[in-house]
Design an enzyme around this catalytic site. Structure first.
Site, PDB file in Angstrom:
ATOM      1  N   HIS A 136       3.856   6.447  -5.539  1.00 29.75           N
ATOM      2  CA  HIS A 136       3.478   6.644  -6.949  1.00 29.75           C
ATOM      3  C   HIS A 136       2.390   7.682  -7.168  1.00 29.75           C
ATOM      4  CE1 HIS A 136      -0.169   4.104  -6.433  1.00 29.75           C
ATOM      5  NE2 HIS A 136       0.593   3.388  -5.626  1.00 29.75           N
ATOM      6  N   THR A 167       0.146   0.498  -4.690  1.00 32.22           N
ATOM      7  CA  THR A 167      -1.283   0.187  -4.599  1.00 32.22           C
ATOM      8  C   THR A 167      -1.883   0.216  -6.008  1.00 32.22           C
ATOM      9  OG1 THR A 167      -2.117   2.457  -4.424  1.00 32.22           O
ATOM     10  CG2 THR A 167      -1.308   1.433  -2.398  1.00 32.22           C
ATOM     11  N   ARG A 168      -3.203   0.074  -6.069  1.00 30.73           N
ATOM     12  CA  ARG A 168      -3.904   0.154  -7.357  1.00 30.73           C
ATOM     13  C   ARG A 168      -4.393   1.576  -7.636  1.00 30.73           C
ATOM     14  NH1 ARG A 168      -8.917  -1.301  -9.574  1.00 30.73           N
ATOM     15  NH2 ARG A 168      -9.796  -1.523  -7.484  1.00 30.73           N
ATOM     16  N   LYS A 169      -3.969   2.534  -6.842  1.00 30.26           N
ATOM     17  CA  LYS A 169      -4.344   3.937  -7.044  1.00 30.26           C
ATOM     18  C   LYS A 169      -3.446   4.551  -8.110  1.00 30.26           C
ATOM     19  CE  LYS A 169      -5.963   4.480  -2.275  1.00 30.26           C
ATOM     20  NZ  LYS A 169      -5.745   5.182  -0.990  1.00 30.26           N
ATOM     21  N   THR A 170      -3.603   4.077  -9.324  1.00 31.98           N
ATOM     22  CA  THR A 170      -2.770   4.514 -10.439  1.00 31.98           C
ATOM     23  C   THR A 170      -3.604   5.332 -11.428  1.00 31.98           C
ATOM     24  OG1 THR A 170      -3.214   2.382 -11.502  1.00 31.98           O
ATOM     25  CG2 THR A 170      -1.135   2.594 -10.294  1.00 31.98           C
TER      26      THR A 170
END
Length: 308
Positions: free
Chosen positions: A287, A148-151
């Site tokens: 991640h 996802t874009r939850k980085t």
């Protein structure tokens, strides 16, 4: 190594943008913003150090680690390949030799913590990604496992790279890579149809439009409006199977679209959602909060003694 993993098709280093080395310069500057006091103590005598893996996992992040030490005036010789699995040694030592780093001792110690932090994090992501992908394949799922874009801000490039090494899809890299319309976008615009139409007007043919939906009616509205991807968000496992099958049957021969499922998926529950009416399973669990692979870097003591 499985053929559906990106690393099988070429060097992932060749994906990295021109700016990636500048990011490493910034990391080193953050760690040593002024004087290197400990570096003064050790000086610049030539030394070698061994990179040890102290836990099992996938090695990931080799280009970043190598560049960190290059910028510190050192060279790295790798004894393991990117994407290779390092198991616990059977000799009882508890560690496996992964690389040898040579250069001025001050440089070795300047790059040590930055390099180890990066390698441990990237390798942890690759390991969890690979484990979940292989579990899904063994269960018969043929679709895509994506992150996802939850980085972490400032560290996205490394975390997405780790997903690729592990065989997972990165999903969209940033807000400019794909147009994703979530509940807040729809509520702000007024309806799914209006939001999709507006997105299509500016995204043109080059950008896909994905819509997050909470129920089957919203999914049908998104498909009718021209969404390229429909995300079934926070459905139950059984609800996903029913909605996906109904969408396939309703729009067969009329619309081409992908179905993604997301929302709270983890290794312990993902099999409730995995079926081949679903094209994409996306989860931040590969991640976010993943265990690190444990590495250490130790100056080679025997070589110090032989040179003294």
């Amino acid at each position: 190594m499985h053929k559906d993993q990106p690393i099988h098709h070429g060097s992932l280093e060749h994906l990295l943008p021109p700016s990636w080395k500048a990011q490493i310069t910034a990391w080193l500057a953050e760690d040593t913003p002024s004087y290197d006091y400990a570096g003064f103590v050790v000086g610049e005598h030539p030394r070698s150090a061994t990179l040890w893996a102290k836990s099992a996992g996938i090695v990931a992040g080799i280009p970043f680690f190598t560049e960190i030490f290059r910028q510190c005036g050192c060279e790295v010789e790798w004894h393991a390949k990117e994407g290779s699995y390092i198991d616990r040694p059977k000799d009882g030592s508890g560690k496996t030799k992964v690389a040898t780093v040579t250069g001025p001792v001050r440089g070795l110690l300047l790059g040590e913590r930055v390099g180890l932090n990066l390698l441990a994090r990237c390798s942890g992501i690759a390991t969890v990604s690979r484990d979940m992908l292989l579990s899904l394949r063994s269960a018969g799922y043929e679709g895509i496992l994506a992150g996802t874009r939850k980085t972490t801000p400032g560290f996205r490039l490394v975390e997405k790279y780790g997903m690729l090494v592990g065989g997972a899809d990165t999903h969209r890299m940033d807000l400019s890579s794909m147009i994703m319309l979530k509940d807040n976008h729809v509520w702000s615009r007024g309806s799914i149809t209006e939001a999709v139409q507006a997105a299509k007007m500016v995204g043109g043919f080059a950008l896909k439009v994905e819509v997050e939906v909470q129920n089957e009616d919203e999914a049908n509205e998104a498909v009718a409006a021209g969404a390229d991807i429909v995300m079934l968000d926070n459905f139950t496992g059984e609800g996903v199977k029913i909605a996906a099958r109904n969408l396939r049957e309703k729009w067969k021969g009329q619309r081409q679209f992908l179905i993604e499922v997301s929302g709270g998926l983890r290794e312990d529950n993902v099999f409730d959602y995995a079926n081949n009416d679903i094209d994409i399973i996306s989860t931040s669990s590969i991640h976010q909060g993943t265990p690190h692979v444990d590495f250490s870097l130790k100056i080679d003591q025997d070589k110090i003694k032989s040179s003294s």
